[in-house]
Design a protein around this motif. Structure first.
Motif, PDB file in Angstrom:
ATOM      1  N   PRO A 162       0.835  -1.215   0.000  1.00  0.00           N
ATOM      2  CA  PRO A 162       0.000   0.000   0.000  1.00  0.00           C
ATOM      3  C   PRO A 162       0.859   1.251   0.000  1.00  0.00           C
ATOM      4  O   PRO A 162       2.039   1.217   0.348  1.00  0.00           O
ATOM      5  N   SER A 163       0.261   2.376  -0.375  1.00  0.00           N
ATOM      6  CA  SER A 163       0.996   3.642  -0.444  1.00  0.00           C
ATOM      7  C   SER A 163       0.851   4.475   0.836  1.00  0.00           C
ATOM      8  O   SER A 163       1.689   5.343   1.101  1.00  0.00           O
ATOM      9  N   GLU A 164      -0.195   4.248   1.630  1.00  0.00           N
ATOM     10  CA  GLU A 164      -0.375   5.025   2.858  1.00  0.00           C
ATOM     11  C   GLU A 164       0.737   4.695   3.852  1.00  0.00           C
ATOM     12  O   GLU A 164       1.073   3.521   4.045  1.00  0.00           O
ATOM     13  N   PRO A 165       1.337   5.724   4.490  1.00  0.00           N
ATOM     14  CA  PRO A 165       2.484   5.474   5.391  1.00  0.00           C
ATOM     15  C   PRO A 165       2.190   4.464   6.497  1.00  0.00           C
ATOM     16  O   PRO A 165       2.974   3.547   6.740  1.00  0.00           O
ATOM     17  N   GLY A 166       1.041   4.613   7.179  1.00  0.00           N
ATOM     18  CA  GLY A 166       0.733   3.705   8.272  1.00  0.00           C
ATOM     19  C   GLY A 166       0.543   2.286   7.795  1.00  0.00           C
ATOM     20  O   GLY A 166       1.079   1.328   8.372  1.00  0.00           O
ATOM     21  N   ALA A 167      -0.221   2.122   6.723  1.00  0.00           N
ATOM     22  CA  ALA A 167      -0.457   0.787   6.174  1.00  0.00           C
ATOM     23  C   ALA A 167       0.833   0.197   5.600  1.00  0.00           C
ATOM     24  O   ALA A 167       1.054  -1.010   5.675  1.00  0.00           O
ATOM     25  N   PHE A 168       1.685   1.061   5.039  1.00  0.00           N
ATOM     26  CA  PHE A 168       2.941   0.584   4.454  1.00  0.00           C
ATOM     27  C   PHE A 168       3.836  -0.042   5.523  1.00  0.00           C
ATOM     28  O   PHE A 168       4.460  -1.088   5.292  1.00  0.00           O
ATOM     29  N   ILE A 169       3.907   0.603   6.694  1.00  0.00           N
ATOM     30  CA  ILE A 169       4.729   0.062   7.780  1.00  0.00           C
ATOM     31  C   ILE A 169       4.210  -1.308   8.202  1.00  0.00           C
ATOM     32  O   ILE A 169       4.978  -2.258   8.378  1.00  0.00           O
ATOM     33  N   GLY A 170       2.905  -1.420   8.382  1.00  0.00           N
ATOM     34  CA  GLY A 170       2.327  -2.697   8.745  1.00  0.00           C
ATOM     35  C   GLY A 170       2.581  -3.760   7.692  1.00  0.00           C
ATOM     36  O   GLY A 170       2.854  -4.923   8.014  1.00  0.00           O
ATOM     37  N   PHE A 171       2.527  -3.355   6.412  1.00  0.00           N
ATOM     38  CA  PHE A 171       2.767  -4.296   5.322  1.00  0.00           C
ATOM     39  C   PHE A 171       4.210  -4.782   5.329  1.00  0.00           C
ATOM     40  O   PHE A 171       4.481  -5.975   5.164  1.00  0.00           O
ATOM     41  N   VAL A 172       5.155  -3.865   5.515  1.00  0.00           N
ATOM     42  CA  VAL A 172       6.571  -4.233   5.536  1.00  0.00           C
ATOM     43  C   VAL A 172       6.859  -5.210   6.665  1.00  0.00           C
ATOM     44  O   VAL A 172       7.495  -6.257   6.464  1.00  0.00           O
ATOM     45  N   VAL A 173       6.380  -4.874   7.859  1.00  0.00           N
ATOM     46  CA  VAL A 173       6.647  -5.726   9.015  1.00  0.00           C
ATOM     47  C   VAL A 173       5.958  -7.078   8.854  1.00  0.00           C
ATOM     48  O   VAL A 173       6.564  -8.137   9.080  1.00  0.00           O
ATOM     49  N   GLY A 174       4.691  -7.076   8.472  1.00  0.00           N
ATOM     50  CA  GLY A 174       3.952  -8.314   8.339  1.00  0.00           C
ATOM     51  C   GLY A 174       4.520  -9.244   7.282  1.00  0.00           C
ATOM     52  O   GLY A 174       4.687 -10.447   7.511  1.00  0.00           O
ATOM     53  N   SER A 175       4.846  -8.697   6.108  1.00  0.00           N
ATOM     54  CA  SER A 175       5.395  -9.520   5.031  1.00  0.00           C
ATOM     55  C   SER A 175       6.781 -10.046   5.375  1.00  0.00           C
ATOM     56  O   SER A 175       7.112 -11.204   5.068  1.00  0.00           O
ATOM     57  N   SER A 176       7.591  -9.203   6.005  1.00  0.00           N
ATOM     58  CA  SER A 176       8.930  -9.637   6.391  1.00  0.00           C
ATOM     59  C   SER A 176       8.861 -10.747   7.432  1.00  0.00           C
ATOM     60  O   SER A 176       9.606 -11.733   7.352  1.00  0.00           O
ATOM     61  N   LEU A 177       7.973 -10.586   8.407  1.00  0.00           N
ATOM     62  CA  LEU A 177       7.806 -11.635   9.416  1.00  0.00           C
ATOM     63  C   LEU A 177       7.316 -12.939   8.778  1.00  0.00           C
ATOM     64  O   LEU A 177       7.715 -14.031   9.191  1.00  0.00           O
ATOM     65  N   ALA A 178       6.466 -12.822   7.762  1.00  0.00           N
ATOM     66  CA  ALA A 178       5.978 -14.016   7.072  1.00  0.00           C
ATOM     67  C   ALA A 178       7.125 -14.746   6.379  1.00  0.00           C
ATOM     68  O   ALA A 178       7.225 -15.978   6.462  1.00  0.00           O
ATOM     69  N   ALA A 179       7.999 -13.998   5.700  1.00  0.00           N
ATOM     70  CA  ALA A 179       9.142 -14.618   5.022  1.00  0.00           C
ATOM     71  C   ALA A 179      10.060 -15.314   6.022  1.00  0.00           C
ATOM     72  O   ALA A 179      10.527 -16.436   5.783  1.00  0.00           O
ATOM     73  N   ILE A 180      10.312 -14.642   7.148  1.00  0.00           N
ATOM     74  CA  ILE A 180      11.170 -15.234   8.180  1.00  0.00           C
ATOM     75  C   ILE A 180      10.505 -16.475   8.774  1.00  0.00           C
ATOM     76  O   ILE A 180      11.166 -17.484   9.047  1.00  0.00           O
ATOM     77  N   ALA A 181       9.189 -16.403   8.984  1.00  0.00           N
ATOM     78  CA  ALA A 181       8.474 -17.546   9.548  1.00  0.00           C
ATOM     79  C   ALA A 181       8.525 -18.749   8.605  1.00  0.00           C
ATOM     80  O   ALA A 181       8.733 -19.892   9.046  1.00  0.00           O
ATOM     81  N   ILE A 182       8.360 -18.513   7.303  1.00  0.00           N
ATOM     82  CA  ILE A 182       8.425 -19.613   6.336  1.00  0.00           C
ATOM     83  C   ILE A 182       9.831 -20.200   6.307  1.00  0.00           C
ATOM     84  O   ILE A 182      10.011 -21.427   6.227  1.00  0.00           O
ATOM     85  N   ALA A 183      10.837 -19.349   6.384  1.00  0.00           N
ATOM     86  CA  ALA A 183      12.214 -19.844   6.429  1.00  0.00           C
ATOM     87  C   ALA A 183      12.447 -20.688   7.683  1.00  0.00           C
ATOM     88  O   ALA A 183      13.151 -21.702   7.636  1.00  0.00           O
ATOM     89  N   ALA A 184      11.854 -20.275   8.807  1.00  0.00           N
ATOM     90  CA  ALA A 184      11.981 -21.065  10.037  1.00  0.00           C
ATOM     91  C   ALA A 184      11.289 -22.419   9.889  1.00  0.00           C
ATOM     92  O   ALA A 184      11.790 -23.441  10.383  1.00  0.00           O
ATOM     93  N   VAL A 185      10.152 -22.449   9.203  1.00  0.00           N
ATOM     94  CA  VAL A 185       9.468 -23.717   8.953  1.00  0.00           C
ATOM     95  C   VAL A 185      10.333 -24.615   8.068  1.00  0.00           C
ATOM     96  O   VAL A 185      10.405 -25.835   8.285  1.00  0.00           O
ATOM     97  N   VAL A 186      10.975 -24.023   7.071  1.00  0.00           N
ATOM     98  CA  VAL A 186      11.887 -24.787   6.215  1.00  0.00           C
ATOM     99  C   VAL A 186      13.012 -25.391   7.055  1.00  0.00           C
ATOM    100  O   VAL A 186      13.349 -26.581   6.910  1.00  0.00           O
TER     101      VAL A 186
END
Length: 225
Positions: free
Chosen positions: A145-169
């Motif tokens: 998203p382009s909105e600053p508040g939503a963008f921060i949540g998107f960055v953190v959430g997506s990054s945590l998802a990638a790290i979580a999938i790597a941990a599952v691997v």
């Protein structure tokens, strides 16, 4: 609360999409087969390295892939439409022929198992995070998203998802023998098909967002509200 809601939504979207295409359970089957001649300690070390490399590949694809494509003049709506189609096609292929996809991965991984450094190639690329995973990650990053508040949540959430999938691997590959004995190949195939259906739905949603963005850019935004 806006960024917190976006964080949760982004985490669920990214984790479901990445889990579907990475398929750690199916990868654990192949990992157990192609590393069968190594000691348990060596396999644990390889699993840890593959988990670390997988996290790096997904994070770099998430946050740098879209900018690289933008350098070549590709618009965000076009990137979302193309990326969503790639994700949807990947999900459809996994849904209709997951066994074939696993056979391709196993064949690619088997060619270089005598190399000194196998953790990155071929165990990370292309066994775990191949072109399909990179495409999915780029498409997810382009959906930011382009909105600053939503963008921060998107960055953190997506990054945590990638790290979580790597941990599952990491966990799945470290426990490859135990997982294969516990679940068995038929159950792993069922899990893979369910994950593939989720991936197909995620691809359709990303494509739809891209089409709506393109229509808005063409001046049809009022009609879509």
């Amino acid at each position: 609360m806006n960024w917190q809601v976006e964080l949760l939504q982004s985490f669920l979207l990214a984790s479901s999409a990445l889990f579907s295409i990475v398929n750690p359970m199916g990868g654990a089957l192949i990992f157990a087969q192609v590393t069968g001649d190594r000691t348990h300690a060596e396999r644990i070390l390889l699993a840890r390295r593959v988990g670390t490399y997988s996290a790096l590949v997904m994070l770099i694809s998430l946050w740098m892939g879209a900018y690289v494509l933008a350098f070549f003049g590709i618009t965000l709506p076009a990137l979302r439409i193309a990326g969503g189609l790639v994700v949807a096609v990947s999900g459809w292929r996994l849904l209709t022929a997951p066994e074939h996809m696993d056979e391709v991965k196993q064949a690619q991984a088997g060619h270089a198992m005598n190399a000194d450094e196998v953790a990155f190639f071929p165990l990370t690329l292309p066994l775990t995070t191949g072109p399909g995973t990179i495409s999915v990650a780029i498409a997810l990053g382009a959906n930011r998203p382009s909105e600053p508040g939503a963008f921060i949540g998107f960055v953190v959430g997506s990054s945590l998802a990638a790290i979580a999938i790597a941990a599952v691997v990491w966990f799945a590959y470290s426990s490859a023998d135990w997982i294969t004995r516990l679940l068995g190949e038929p159950r792993i195939r069922i899990i893979a098909r369910l994950a593939a259906f989720i991936l197909l739905c995620v691809g359709v949603q990303i494509t739809l967002n891209g089409v709506l963005d393109a229509l808005r850019a063409a001046g049809l935004g009022a009609a879509l509200r």
